[in-house]
Design a protein around this motif. Structure first.
Motif, PDB file in Angstrom:
ATOM      1  N   TYR A 101       0.824  -1.213   0.000  1.00 12.58           N
ATOM      2  CA  TYR A 101       0.000   0.000   0.000  1.00 12.58           C
ATOM      3  C   TYR A 101       0.860   1.266   0.000  1.00 12.58           C
ATOM      4  CZ  TYR A 101      -4.046  -2.980   0.734  1.00 12.58           C
ATOM      5  OH  TYR A 101      -5.021  -3.926   0.579  1.00 12.58           O
ATOM      6  N   LEU A 102       1.959   1.248   0.740  1.00  9.55           N
ATOM      7  CA  LEU A 102       2.880   2.388   0.716  1.00  9.55           C
ATOM      8  C   LEU A 102       3.477   2.574  -0.671  1.00  9.55           C
ATOM      9  CD1 LEU A 102       4.827   2.043   4.092  1.00  9.55           C
ATOM     10  CD2 LEU A 102       3.436   3.980   3.376  1.00  9.55           C
ATOM     11  N   LEU A 103       3.879   1.465  -1.295  1.00 13.13           N
ATOM     12  CA  LEU A 103       4.449   1.526  -2.641  1.00 13.13           C
ATOM     13  C   LEU A 103       3.449   2.127  -3.627  1.00 13.13           C
ATOM     14  CD1 LEU A 103       6.727   0.808  -4.648  1.00 13.13           C
ATOM     15  CD2 LEU A 103       5.700  -1.473  -4.835  1.00 13.13           C
ATOM     16  N   LEU A 104       2.195   1.692  -3.543  1.00 15.50           N
ATOM     17  CA  LEU A 104       1.160   2.250  -4.415  1.00 15.50           C
ATOM     18  C   LEU A 104       0.964   3.745  -4.162  1.00 15.50           C
ATOM     19  CD1 LEU A 104      -1.770  -0.321  -4.682  1.00 15.50           C
ATOM     20  CD2 LEU A 104      -0.150   0.379  -6.439  1.00 15.50           C
ATOM     21  N   ALA A 105       0.912   4.144  -2.905  1.00 13.42           N
ATOM     22  CA  ALA A 105       0.712   5.556  -2.576  1.00 13.42           C
ATOM     23  C   ALA A 105       1.858   6.411  -3.113  1.00 13.42           C
ATOM     24  CB  ALA A 105       0.585   5.736  -1.063  1.00 13.42           C
ATOM     25  N   ARG A 119       3.868  20.060  -0.823  1.00 11.67           N
ATOM     26  CA  ARG A 119       4.063  19.600   0.557  1.00 11.67           C
ATOM     27  C   ARG A 119       3.498  18.192   0.749  1.00 11.67           C
ATOM     28  NH1 ARG A 119       2.991  23.663   5.484  1.00 11.67           N
ATOM     29  NH2 ARG A 119       4.337  22.618   6.957  1.00 11.67           N
ATOM     30  N   LEU A 120       2.312  17.932   0.188  1.00 13.34           N
ATOM     31  CA  LEU A 120       1.700  16.602   0.290  1.00 13.34           C
ATOM     32  C   LEU A 120       2.553  15.563  -0.421  1.00 13.34           C
ATOM     33  CD1 LEU A 120      -0.640  14.630   0.933  1.00 13.34           C
ATOM     34  CD2 LEU A 120      -1.679  15.358  -1.238  1.00 13.34           C
ATOM     35  N   TRP A 121       2.991  15.899  -1.638  1.00 11.51           N
ATOM     36  CA  TRP A 121       3.831  14.961  -2.393  1.00 11.51           C
ATOM     37  C   TRP A 121       5.106  14.638  -1.614  1.00 11.51           C
ATOM     38  CZ3 TRP A 121       8.844  15.532  -4.048  1.00 11.51           C
ATOM     39  CH2 TRP A 121       9.329  14.464  -4.821  1.00 11.51           C
ATOM     40  N   SER A 127       7.836   8.809   2.881  1.00  7.98           N
ATOM     41  CA  SER A 127       7.483   7.498   3.438  1.00  7.98           C
ATOM     42  C   SER A 127       8.207   6.367   2.701  1.00  7.98           C
ATOM     43  CB  SER A 127       5.968   7.287   3.422  1.00  7.98           C
ATOM     44  OG  SER A 127       5.490   7.159   2.105  1.00  7.98           O
ATOM     45  N   SER A 128       8.999   6.712   1.681  1.00  6.00           N
ATOM     46  CA  SER A 128       9.833   5.708   1.000  1.00  6.00           C
ATOM     47  C   SER A 128      10.799   5.048   1.971  1.00  6.00           C
ATOM     48  CB  SER A 128      10.632   6.344  -0.140  1.00  6.00           C
ATOM     49  OG  SER A 128       9.790   6.871  -1.107  1.00  6.00           O
ATOM     50  N   LEU A 131       8.761   2.522   3.716  1.00  5.40           N
ATOM     51  CA  LEU A 131       8.517   1.445   2.751  1.00  5.40           C
ATOM     52  C   LEU A 131       9.731   0.545   2.621  1.00  5.40           C
ATOM     53  CD1 LEU A 131       7.154  -0.076   0.420  1.00  5.40           C
ATOM     54  CD2 LEU A 131       7.882   1.782  -1.088  1.00  5.40           C
ATOM     55  N   TYR A 132      10.901   1.139   2.479  1.00  9.81           N
ATOM     56  CA  TYR A 132      12.110   0.330   2.307  1.00  9.81           C
ATOM     57  C   TYR A 132      12.323  -0.603   3.502  1.00  9.81           C
ATOM     58  CZ  TYR A 132      16.902  -1.119   2.409  1.00  9.81           C
ATOM     59  OH  TYR A 132      18.020  -1.891   2.509  1.00  9.81           O
ATOM     60  N   PHE A 133      12.206  -0.085   4.714  1.00  6.88           N
ATOM     61  CA  PHE A 133      12.458  -0.917   5.892  1.00  6.88           C
ATOM     62  C   PHE A 133      11.346  -1.943   6.113  1.00  6.88           C
ATOM     63  CE2 PHE A 133      15.389   2.594   6.762  1.00  6.88           C
ATOM     64  CZ  PHE A 133      16.558   1.848   6.913  1.00  6.88           C
ATOM     65  N   VAL A 134      10.100  -1.576   5.803  1.00  5.47           N
ATOM     66  CA  VAL A 134       8.985  -2.532   5.901  1.00  5.47           C
ATOM     67  C   VAL A 134       9.185  -3.664   4.894  1.00  5.47           C
ATOM     68  CG1 VAL A 134       6.519  -2.772   5.369  1.00  5.47           C
ATOM     69  CG2 VAL A 134       7.286  -0.966   6.887  1.00  5.47           C
ATOM     70  N   ALA A 135       9.534  -3.313   3.657  1.00  6.29           N
ATOM     71  CA  ALA A 135       9.740  -4.325   2.613  1.00  6.29           C
ATOM     72  C   ALA A 135      10.940  -5.206   2.929  1.00  6.29           C
ATOM     73  CB  ALA A 135       9.916  -3.651   1.253  1.00  6.29           C
ATOM     74  N   THR A 136      11.984  -4.619   3.476  1.00  3.78           N
ATOM     75  CA  THR A 136      13.170  -5.404   3.833  1.00  3.78           C
ATOM     76  C   THR A 136      12.840  -6.373   4.967  1.00  3.78           C
ATOM     77  OG1 THR A 136      14.622  -3.615   3.114  1.00  3.78           O
ATOM     78  CG2 THR A 136      15.575  -5.271   4.587  1.00  3.78           C
ATOM     79  N   TYR A 137      12.110  -5.903   5.968  1.00  5.56           N
ATOM     80  CA  TYR A 137      11.700  -6.802   7.043  1.00  5.56           C
ATOM     81  C   TYR A 137      10.831  -7.937   6.487  1.00  5.56           C
ATOM     82  CZ  TYR A 137       9.465  -8.722  11.134  1.00  5.56           C
ATOM     83  OH  TYR A 137       8.993  -9.597  12.082  1.00  5.56           O
ATOM     84  N   HIS A 138       9.915  -7.604   5.598  1.00  9.03           N
ATOM     85  CA  HIS A 138       9.053  -8.623   4.975  1.00  9.03           C
ATOM     86  C   HIS A 138       9.897  -9.657   4.227  1.00  9.03           C
ATOM     87  CE1 HIS A 138       5.809 -10.466   2.694  1.00  9.03           C
ATOM     88  NE2 HIS A 138       6.444 -10.164   1.575  1.00  9.03           N
ATOM     89  N   ALA A 139      10.855  -9.181   3.449  1.00 14.60           N
ATOM     90  CA  ALA A 139      11.698 -10.089   2.661  1.00 14.60           C
ATOM     91  C   ALA A 139      12.528 -10.998   3.560  1.00 14.60           C
ATOM     92  CB  ALA A 139      12.611  -9.289   1.737  1.00 14.60           C
TER      93      ALA A 139
END
Length: 196
Positions: A101-105, A119-121, A127-128, A131-139
């Motif tokens: 979901y983070l990757l999609l956002a 500012r929103l962008w 949050s990248s 995302l990187y640390f969440v994806a790395t933990y998942h992997a």
């Protein structure tokens, strides 16, 4: 057809998606820190960053399709898109779903960057790091290659590179804030000295 083919598709596409995400984050940090700005034109650098991010989304999609099509671990659409719905490693799988979901956002706001408030962008794009640390933990924790020594070495190296580049970016931002303040003080001293 080999019944394990979807498992191999899921594993390999997940690893490729993680590698592309890692490269995209590192390349984005290179751009932000101006580490490679002198080597090429900024447009080319940004295009490569966007291309890597887009490929990460595509390979993540292939990863999800492979999981649903595979029969080794039963993943339906609910287990694929709802955190904690999976009975197989629910925590690490939930991290993967949140990462998706983070990757999609990040990808969707990057595509709509010119139509969004800057500012929103920027807030979503930062949050990248998450995302990187969440994806790395998942992997590392949900993937079947977590025990692979080479994968662990690559994962550890990538974490160190991302952390190093993040520190360089933070220090560069602090220096950029200090330089204008220092220049303003120097100008005011020069004005006071010349008027005396």
């Amino acid at each position: 057809m080999n019944p394990q083919v979807w498992w191999f598709v899921s594993r390999s596409s997940g690893m490729v998606a993680w590698a592309l995400l890692t490269l995209s984050v590192c390349w984005g940090l290179f751009i932000s820190t101006k580490a490679v700005a002198k080597a090429s034109s900024p447009a080319w650098l940004l295009d490569l960053h966007r291309y890597l991010g887009g490929l990460a989304v595509i390979f993540t999609g292939v990863h999800l399709v492979g999981l649903v099509a595979d029969s080794y671990v039963t993943f339906g659409w609910a287990e694929t898109f709802i955190p904690m719905a999976s009975s197989w490693k629910p925590g690490p799988v939930a991290f993967g779903i949140v990462g998706f979901y983070l990757l999609l956002a990040i990808e969707l706001t990057s595509l709509a960057m010119k139509r969004l408030p800057r500012r929103l962008w920027r807030w979503v794009h930062r949050s990248s790091f998450v995302l990187y640390f969440v994806a790395t933990y998942h992997a590392v924790s949900a993937g079947s290659d977590a025990e692979n020594r080479w994968f662990r070495i690559v994962a550890l190296a990538s974490i160190n590179i991302v952390m190093f580049l993040s520190i360089v970016l933070i220090l560069a931002a602090r220096k950029a804030k200090l330089v204008p303040a220092h220049s303003a003080r120097a100008r005011s001293r020069d004005l006071v000295g010349s008027s005396a």
